[in-house]
Design a protein around this motif. Structure first.
Motif, PDB file in Angstrom:
ATOM      1  N   LEU A 105       5.782   4.248 -55.341  1.00  0.00           N
ATOM      2  CA  LEU A 105       6.554   4.081 -54.120  1.00  0.00           C
ATOM      3  C   LEU A 105       7.987   3.782 -54.543  1.00  0.00           C
ATOM      4  CD1 LEU A 105       4.203   1.944 -51.851  1.00  0.00           C
ATOM      5  CD2 LEU A 105       4.727   4.377 -51.656  1.00  0.00           C
ATOM      6  N   GLN A 109      10.353   0.960 -50.180  1.00  0.00           N
ATOM      7  CA  GLN A 109       8.975   0.808 -49.709  1.00  0.00           C
ATOM      8  C   GLN A 109       8.318  -0.407 -50.367  1.00  0.00           C
ATOM      9  OE1 GLN A 109       8.016   4.879 -50.786  1.00  0.00           O
ATOM     10  NE2 GLN A 109       7.222   5.233 -48.721  1.00  0.00           N
ATOM     11  N   LEU A 113       6.904  -3.666 -48.314  1.00  0.00           N
ATOM     12  CA  LEU A 113       5.482  -3.340 -48.221  1.00  0.00           C
ATOM     13  C   LEU A 113       4.779  -4.259 -47.224  1.00  0.00           C
ATOM     14  CD1 LEU A 113       3.354  -1.443 -49.599  1.00  0.00           C
ATOM     15  CD2 LEU A 113       2.676  -3.420 -50.934  1.00  0.00           C
ATOM     16  N   GLU A 116       7.030  -2.702 -42.954  1.00  0.00           N
ATOM     17  CA  GLU A 116       7.879  -1.539 -42.762  1.00  0.00           C
ATOM     18  C   GLU A 116       8.412  -1.490 -41.329  1.00  0.00           C
ATOM     19  OE1 GLU A 116       4.778  -1.489 -43.820  1.00  0.00           O
ATOM     20  OE2 GLU A 116       4.759  -0.679 -45.846  1.00  0.00           O
TER      21      GLU A 116
ATOM     22  N   ARG D 187       2.842   4.157 -42.386  1.00  0.00           N
ATOM     23  CA  ARG D 187       2.571   2.937 -43.153  1.00  0.00           C
ATOM     24  C   ARG D 187       1.254   3.114 -43.898  1.00  0.00           C
ATOM     25  NH1 ARG D 187       2.816  -2.081 -39.769  1.00  0.00           N
ATOM     26  NH2 ARG D 187       5.018  -2.420 -40.021  1.00  0.00           N
ATOM     27  N   THR D 190       1.791   4.867 -47.047  1.00  0.00           N
ATOM     28  CA  THR D 190       2.399   3.968 -48.033  1.00  0.00           C
ATOM     29  C   THR D 190       1.338   3.116 -48.701  1.00  0.00           C
ATOM     30  OG1 THR D 190       4.333   3.868 -46.622  1.00  0.00           O
ATOM     31  CG2 THR D 190       4.147   2.189 -48.324  1.00  0.00           C
ATOM     32  N   TYR D 191       0.407   2.628 -47.877  1.00  0.00           N
ATOM     33  CA  TYR D 191      -0.620   1.738 -48.422  1.00  0.00           C
ATOM     34  C   TYR D 191      -1.590   2.495 -49.339  1.00  0.00           C
ATOM     35  CZ  TYR D 191       1.249  -1.051 -44.606  1.00  0.00           C
ATOM     36  OH  TYR D 191       2.090  -1.703 -43.763  1.00  0.00           O
ATOM     37  N   PHE D 193      -0.689   4.765 -51.478  1.00  0.00           N
ATOM     38  CA  PHE D 193      -0.043   4.688 -52.797  1.00  0.00           C
ATOM     39  C   PHE D 193      -0.340   3.338 -53.443  1.00  0.00           C
ATOM     40  CE2 PHE D 193       2.554   8.171 -51.179  1.00  0.00           C
ATOM     41  CZ  PHE D 193       2.762   8.930 -52.317  1.00  0.00           C
ATOM     42  N   ALA D 201      -0.624  -6.058 -54.832  1.00  0.00           N
ATOM     43  CA  ALA D 201       0.583  -6.047 -54.015  1.00  0.00           C
ATOM     44  C   ALA D 201       0.218  -5.989 -52.543  1.00  0.00           C
ATOM     45  CB  ALA D 201       1.457  -4.865 -54.396  1.00  0.00           C
ATOM     46  N   ALA D 205       0.828  -8.759 -49.655  1.00  0.00           N
ATOM     47  CA  ALA D 205       1.571  -8.390 -48.452  1.00  0.00           C
ATOM     48  C   ALA D 205       0.748  -8.677 -47.204  1.00  0.00           C
ATOM     49  CB  ALA D 205       1.960  -6.920 -48.511  1.00  0.00           C
ATOM     50  N   LEU D 207      -2.216  -7.502 -46.409  1.00  0.00           N
ATOM     51  CA  LEU D 207      -3.016  -6.392 -45.901  1.00  0.00           C
ATOM     52  C   LEU D 207      -4.379  -6.406 -46.571  1.00  0.00           C
ATOM     53  CD1 LEU D 207      -0.084  -3.962 -46.286  1.00  0.00           C
ATOM     54  CD2 LEU D 207      -1.180  -4.429 -44.100  1.00  0.00           C
TER      55      LEU D 207
END
Ligand SMILES: Nc1ncnc2c1ncn2[C@@H]1O[C@H](COP(=O)(O)OP(=O)(O)OP(=O)(O)O)[C@@H](O)[C@H]1O
Ligand SMILES: Nc1ncnc2c1ncn2[C@@H]1O[C@H](COP(=O)(O)OP(=O)(O)OP(=O)(O)O)[C@@H](O)[C@H]1O
Ligand SMILES: [Mg+2]
Ligand SMILES: [Mg+2]
Lengths: 507, 325, 300, 316
Positions: A105, A109, A113, A116, D187, D190-191, D193, D201, D205, D207
């Motif tokens: 990323l 990003q 994280l 966003e 999003r 992104t997650y 990745f 990470a 964050a 999640l």
């Protein structure tokens, strides 16, 4: 030892207070009844040996680990922190010792994280806003880089700066930094210190973990010392000397001057590097190391020191030049260099130095298999005995040689990496940042160890970003700049000023 | 002194190593399956059936034991089945043409070993991930075998040669002796030689292994070559046991071999596992099929049951591993 | 002259389809035509054969000789061929749909029935029998096993002990047989749905020093050898060679506006010790039946 | 302080060559030597034939990016294809059939995700197990028989066209667009990745990696459901072995496309090119009528060559 607050403070109620925290891992009591408080606008230094429990305490504080026992108070009110989300709601942000970045990323990003900015279509990201926001955050910490660069292209120092940006972007009230400068050069360290001053002025509470004594006195408002999972004491920097602090941390006196038994006359030539050029960006490197010497290799981050070390060891290919070791020319893979007696203690212990899921014992003997078992037959008990010996010799804090090495604290992991080359009986030790993340007690032990090694006829080539260390322990040093040797400093010339002068662009 | 306080937090040393404990659990599982089958079927516990199960497990084990080493280095060899087919067809032809079983055995082993070596070269020199490299190899080998056999079947081999797969010695099938021998060799190699230790180290972290002075590329070549060689051996057993070979014999061999390795507790992430575990894995798989045959379970249910067993075995393994850590 | 005939078979591994292909080639050569062989790279793959049909329609051969890998799933493919107006002959498995010039095949059901009858007759109408089935869901297997079972019904003295899958695979059949011998102390007859499995079962019997009468299906070279040496009782002949010959012949004849036979169902031959000689010749030396023979072979 | 980014070129460009070179070479080669290869009808064939694989390879890319694998996809496709056939046969409704296929696909995907995320079973093992289960269930629901006589509405999906373009191609394009949007612009993408690159990470964050992981596998199951519909439409019937082995083709296409098996480094367009390379190769070889054994070996060679080229580039 959960006595009340040790010292009088400006603000009556702490921003965050932890009381009686305990945390046990199988075989290890990482935290034992620890109490800890931070106040707005202060930098609270957390000190302790490797494995003392500093990182664990911070992970409890930010909800990454659940505590076995203990209570949390935010502005005097009892709260529960059972997840990182809880901690974030209280305004706690952490810069971890291990990077928590996603390689593919981009910087923006990574910084945002999980936070966003929403785009117009549900679920999407507002790309323009995220880049602009990221740019703003990067500017506040003085890091000039395109936020759409993917993180896998960044060096260690740059990644650390992104970590810092990520924590800053959360507008935290409490900011935890676990050894943030370990990977930074002086320039970036200065930027970070300036940033800390600004945050302090804004009333942010900062918890700062470091093994560097200088930082403790330069930054700290208050100091808490942990040892073996217990809180030993809380003091103010003005009230203690470094020696006293060290005694608190390790429970005994430690000589911090790193005594060296300098060789009067250097021994025979052990390593000779002639005109080494490699595709990794180093060219025309000429280095000599003699038996009994510790030779420093310094320069700025990115000047190519690690690349020189790797090329000598055979870890990277070379395009031209010659490496002569012990009278014979070598070129090839690391196994050849290792067999001839060269050892590399690499920069990144986790990814390059250790098999994290294997035991301490397995890791300690891995380079010495051929030496310990010349018949080719492996003997677990013999390996175990060798490992036990090294654990004692290096004072590695581990419940047993069977412990999984990944569960040791960072410093103890580093000792394991050094230990495996001791077992192999190497003649030339190439240290790439050997003391990164290592506590003061361990540091002096490691230097004493290196001193003993070279006194016995071995030699060392040492890369370190801490110039004081180079000045204290090295017989002489090479200074690198932009992939070349910029100069050579003899024992008498070896001062921090000279290193910096040679290493800078406008020398 | 800090040393003393650190000594105090050490747990009592467990007598058994982690691997030994895992193997023990697996043996327990195998015994449990045996107990269930013994209750359900009268004929299960007969000596004949037990030898039968061992003999059937041996073929899977030969392939899976070499594969275990590959998986220990965090690699995979999907070409083993296709390799068995090609090696069997070539060895069979040589025996037919020359009339010499010894020559045939040598060619079969050589063919398997060379294929393995090629896999190793792709993985080390060309740096293709093993999963993909050996998948590519699988199709190349299939193509070769199909072309070479042109839909024919090889059959009818000298009686002496056939003893290897179907003969008995002192009441035990010869493949069972071979199984014990290779179980011994495999275990010895993995646990008691420094090469074995190096293989574990490579699987756990290849970068660190290289920087620790282990000749990673050479060890990987060795491991893939051994895997190929074991496939070659399996091809000989196959040939002598079935007295025949054709191009498609490999297809049904690869997944059971992989399943045996996994049920046996070898981790696909490398660095963890034992050859003995793989043996028990092969045994469990064979027991399940044997049981389904004895009980005349419908063919429709057989893949379903096997799938559930694989998941259960690995899940239980992880459970027990966590607890004993 | 010079027509190209696309020949579709199910896989490259089963000897049976090799005989079909050799038959087709041999006939095409006799008639001065060319063949193109289409075989799925994954044995019996439905999507792959569908793709091959789509590709061959682009290439437009003069005619197609077609063995569906699955008689139902391949119907849309056949319809594509029909749409492209390429003449097509169906061989081996009868397609469940589509328009064909002609069908040349054997009847799996009577093949199973006749071979099983022969076994039961040899056993005197009694004894313990096991069936080793082929791949579940394949038409050939369904019909052959049905034939086996119907033959068993005619012999009330015989007892079916088990019917287990060997997936047309030698090793699996061997292991199934080994396992079945454990739970059944007396097995007199084995009905295997193809020769490879029959031979696998024989190996298992030999290994245990037990005797039973075994039959297979396909009439492969291996089976003939086993019959010669007395190990195999019989093999039902599917006559792939003739199927390949006749399918190709019908295709070419229709292109040359000669009359064709719309349906040839080859009568099953049970190959035994008494009649194996005509089958004991290498494929290359066999000769295709003539059009006149074809009429006699099984035209309805 | 101006930090020079070490490599400034954008990420995907670096990876185009391996697979793109192979594809261009293949097209040029067959265009030159295979009569009819470049005809519209044939190219449309190649594309239509590639649709089912595309529908599996795209979600497989996401799954591989999470350092996972789904070996059950082919077997689940087989099962969903049968469900589509059986339900649409019983209800005479294509939509109900699709619904049933989707349901079963998502159920299997969720089970895969649950096994991987919650029980922590390595993906290879978990999905090897569910492969067996799906295969077994396929045999059980069909009793090993083909399912025929399904309504024409199902079959029409495969043969119909939309503004002159075959519907399967339209579906594949829409799917690609959807996956592209999902991976690069949401999003959730992104997650994905982060799931492969650094799961910690995500946890820090706030999640839940587990739920995300389950979602990724469920998407794989859903796509197997849709691909199952196409498969049924294509065969105009359901068959208990129809999709077996397709998962390996999908994995090969992903790998040929340059997605690496480590650290969440994935590339969707590469996957598409990978699928097309496999399709073009098979089609071209059929047209020039090489012996079948060469065709068998060719896919293996393609995989090895493409990855070798990638390796050369990454080392340079
Ligand atoms: N997840 C874990 N499982 C088991 N033991 C752990 C775990 N995390 C930490 N430990 C152990 O807890 C103790 C405290 O570790 P911690 O990382 O907090 O030390 P530290 O003070 O941060 O050391 P360093 O200065 O080396 O970073 C160590 O003995 C370590 O081995
Ligand atoms: N010229 C450069 N510009 C930007 N980044 C660079 C440059 N050279 C190297 N880097 C990157 O900076 C990081 C650290 O540099 P490197 O390891 O080469 O230097 P070093 O002298 O060993 O420094 P240190 O060991 O203190 O990190 C590496 O990730 C490297 O890729
Ligand atoms: Mg720490
Ligand atoms: Mg460096």
């Amino acid at each position: 030892m959960s006595d009340a607050l040790p010292i009088e403070v400006s603000s009556p109620t702490p921003l965050l207070e932890l009381r009686g925290i305990s945390k046990e891992f199988p075989g290890v009591k990482a935290l034992d009844d620890v109490s800890f408080a931070v106040y707005p606008g202060e930098v609270h230094m957390l000190l302790g040996e490797n494995g003392a429990g500093k990182s664990s305490l911070m992970k409890v504080l930010c909800g990454a680990y659940g505590a076995d026992a203990g209570e949390f108070f935010y502005k005097g009110e009892k709260v529960a922190i059972t997840s990182t989300a809880d901690a974030q709601k209280l305004g706690i942000a952490v810069i971890f010792q291990e990077f928590s970045l996603v390689p593919y990323l981009d910087i923006a990003q990574n910084i945002f994280l999980g936070r966003e900015p929403k785009g117009r279509i549900p679920g999407t990201i507002d790309r323009r806003k995220i880049l602009a926001d990221a740019k703003r955050v990067l500017d506040t910490i003085g890091f000039d880089i395109d936020p759409s660069t993917t993180v896998d292209k960044l060096g260690v120092a740059q990644q650390q700066m992104v970590e810092i940006a990520k924590a800053i972007s959360q507008d935290a009230r409490i900011l935890v930094m676990d050894e943030p400068t370990a990977a930074l050069s002086d320039r970036e360290t200065e930027l970070l210190f300036a940033l800390i001053a600004r945050l302090k002025a804004d009333g942010v509470a900062i918890v700062y973990i470091s093994h560097r004594m200088a930082e403790v006195f330069a930054l700290g408002d208050r100091i808490t010392v942990l040892r073996d999972g217990r809180r030993i004491d809380g003091v103010r920097p003005a009230d203690v000397t470094p020696d006293q602090l060290v005694r608190m941390m390790v429970g005994r006196n430690v000589d911090m001057t790193y005594p060296r038994h300098f060789a009067d006359k250097p021994g025979e030539l052990l390593l000779e590097v002639k005109g080494l050029t490699a595709p990794t960006g180093i060219s025309d490197i000429n280095i000599e190391v003699r038996r009994g010497e510790i030779v420093g290799l310094c320069g700025l981050v990115g000047s190519g020191r690690s690349e020189v070390a790797r090329a000598i060891f055979g870890a990277d290919p070379m395009t031209s030049g010659e490496i002569i070791f012990d009278g014979k020319s070598i070129s090839g893979e690391p196994d050849l260099a290792a067999r001839r007696g060269i050892a590399l203690i690499p920069e990144s212990r986790k990814s390059e130095g250790l098999a994290l899921l294997r035991s301490v014992s397995d890791n300690l003997v891995v380079s010495a298999l051929r030496k310990l078992f010349p018949s080719g037959l492996f003997d677990q008990r013999r390996a175990q005995r060798t490992a036990d010996g090294l654990i004692r010799q290096l004072r590695i804090a581990t419940p047993s040689a069977r412990q999984t090495v990944g569960l040791l604290s960072g410093g103890n992991q580093q000792k394991v990496v050094i230990g495996k080359w001791l077992a192999a009986g190497s003649k030339l030790f190439i240290f790439d940042e050997p003391t990164r993340g290592i506590d003061i007690g361990a540091k002096s032990e490691i230097f004493a160890l290196i001193d003993r090694l070279v006194a016995d006829g071995a030699a060392a080539l040492m890369i370190s970003s801490e110039q004081i260390e180079i000045c204290h322990v090295c017989d002489r040093a090479y200074v690198m700049r932009e992939g070349r040797i910029a100069g050579h400093l003899t024992r008498n010339e070896l001062t921090e000023e000279n290193i910096v002068r040679l290493g800078m662009h406008h020398a | 002194m800090t040393d003393i306080s650190k000594e105090a937090i050490m747990p009592p040393r467990s007598f058994l190593s982690q691997d030994a404990i895992q193997v023990f659990y697996r043996l327990l599982a195998a015994l449990l399956i045996c107990a269930v089958l013994a209750v359900l079927s009268d004929s299960f516990l007969s000596l004949g059936n037990i030898l039968n199960v061992l003999r059937q497990a041996s073929l899977t084990f030969f392939i899976a034991s070499g594969l275990t080493l590959v998986v220990l280095t965090a690699g995979l060899d999907l070409s083993v089945g296709a390799n068995v087919a090609l090696s069997a067809c070539i060895a069979g032809t040589v025996i037919h043409k020359t009339g010499s079983p010894a020559l045939g055995i040598l060619t079969g082993l050589a063919c398997g070993g060379i294929v393995g070596l090629l896999n190793g070269i792709m993985v080390t020199a060309l740096r293709i991930p093993s999963f993909i490299a050996t998948y590519g190899m699988l199709w190349v080998l299939n193509g070769l075998t199909y072309w070479y056999m042109a839909g024919e079947t090889l059959h009818g081999f000298p009686a002496g040669f056939r003893q290897i797969g179907s003969g008995y010695l002192f009441g035990l099938p010869i493949p069972v002796y071979l199984l014990l021998v290779f179980l011994g060799i495999g275990t010895f190699f993995a646990q008691r030689t420094i090469w074995g230790q190096e293989i574990y180290a490579i699987g756990a972290n290849p970068v660190a292994a290289r920087l620790s002075g282990i000749p990673v590329a050479r060890r990987l070549l060795l491991v893939y070559a051994v895997s190929g060689l074991m496939a070659g051996l399996a091809s000989i057993i196959f040939l002598s046991r079935l007295n025949s070979a054709e191009a498609d014999i490999g297809e049904s061999l690869t997944l059971p071999a992989i399943a045996a390795v996994l049920i046996g507790g070898t981790s696909l992430f490398g660095g963890v596992g034992t050859v003995f575990g793989t043996f028990i894995g092969a045994l469990i798989l064979t027991l399940v099929l044997n049981g389904m045959n004895l009980l005349s379970v419908s063919a429709n249910w057989q893949p379903l049951v096997t799938g559930i067993i694989v998941i259960l075995a690995v899940w239980l393994d992880m459970k027990t591993r966590r607890r004993t850590q | 002259d010079g027509e190209t005939i696309a020949v579709f078979t199910k896989n490259q591994t089963n000897p049976f389809f090799q005989t079909v292909r050799v038959g087709a080639d041999s006939m095409a050569k006799t008639l001065n035509a060319k063949t193109l062989q289409y075989i799925p790279t994954k044995p019996d793959s439905i999507p792959e054969q569908l793709s091959q049909i789509e590709d061959v329609v682009v290439k437009k051969p003069s005619a197609i000789v077609f063995t569906p890998v699955d008689y139902k799933a391949m119907v849309p493919g056949v319809e594509k061929i029909n749409e492209a107006k390429i003449p097509v002959v169906n061989i081996t498995d009868r397609s469940a749909g589509g328009k064909f010039l002609s069908f040349v095949g054997a009847d799996d059901y009577s093949l199973g029935l006749e071979t099983a009858r022969f076994l039961l007759k040899t056993l005197g109408g009694k004894g313990n029998i096991v069936i080793i089935e082929g791949v579940k869901g394949s038409l050939t297997n369904v019909d052959r096993v049905r034939g086996f079972n119907d033959a068993l019904k005619e012999a009330p003295g015989a007892k079916l002990l088990a019917s287990q899958p060997g997936n047309y695979q030698r090793l699996q059949a061997l292991q199934v047989m080994e396992n079945l011998m454990q739970s059944n102390s007396q097995i007199d007859g084995v009905l295997a749905a193809n020769d490879a499995m029959a031979v696998g079962a024989i190996e298992a019997l030999d290994g245990a020093n037990r005797k039973a009468k075994v039959i297979g299906i396909n009439g492969t070279k291996e089976a003939i050898d086993a019959i010669k040496s007395g190990k195999l009782l019989a093999s039902g002949d599917y006559n792939g060679f003739a199927q390949g010959c006749l399918g190709t012949m019908m295709a070419i004849r229709s292109l040359r506006n000669q009359p064709v036979i719309s349906e040839i169902v080859l009568k099953p031959t049970v190959i035994t010790k008494d009649n194996y000689q005509p089958f004991d010749v290498p494929l290359e030396q066999r000769t295709c039946p003539t059009f006149e023979d074809a009429g006699k072979l099984g035209a309805k | 302080m101006r930090e020079a980014a070490v490599a400034s070129e954008p990420n995907p460009l670096q990876r185009i060559p391996g697979v793109a070179i192979v594809l261009v070479l293949l097209i040029a080669l067959f265009g030159a030597i295979a009569p009819g290869f470049l005809s519209v009808a044939n190219l449309s064939n190649v594309l239509v034939q590639s649709t089912i694989l595309t529908m599996l390879a795209l979600p497989m890319t996401l799954i591989i990016m999470t350092e996972g694998l789904d070996l059950s996809m082919g077997a689940v496709l087989t099962l969903t294809s049968l469900c589509v056939a059986i339900v649409s046969l019983a209800t005479k409704s294509m939509l109900l059939g699709l619904g049933a296929g989707l349901l079963v696909g998502v159920a299997f995907g969720t089970v895969n995700g649950w096994l991987v995320a919650i029980l922590g079973i390595p993906p290879f093992v978990a999905t090897l197990g569910t492969l067996g289960m799906a295969q077994g269930l396929s045999l059980i629901v069909s009793d090993g028989q083909s399912v025929v006589g399904i309504p024409h509405s199902v079959r029409d999906i495969y043969s119909a066209t939309l503004v002159g373009i075959p519907v399967p191609i339209v579906m594949a394009l829409v799917t690609y667009a959807a996956f592209h949007g999902l991976l690069y612009h949401t999003r959730f993408g992104t997650y994905i990745f982060a799931l492969g690159g650094n799961r910690e990470a995500l946890r820090y964050a706030g999640l839940s990696p587990n739920r995300l992981l389950i979602a990724v596998y469920a998407i794989g199951g859903a796509m197997a459901g849709i691909a199952g519909l196409l498969m049924t439409a294509r065969m105009n019937s359901g068959h208990p072995t129809a999709g077996l082995g397709l998962e390996f083709d999908a994995i090969a296409a992903v790998a040929v496309g340059g997605t690496s098996f480590e650290r969440g480094n994935g590339w969707l367009l590469g996957t598409l090119l990978g699928v097309l390379s496999v399709g073009v190769l098979r089609n071209g070889l059929n047209l020039i009528s090489l012996p079948s054994s060469v065709q068998v070996a060719s896919v293996g060679v393609l995989v090895i060559v493409a990855l070798f080229l990638d390796g050369l580039r990454s080392r340079a």
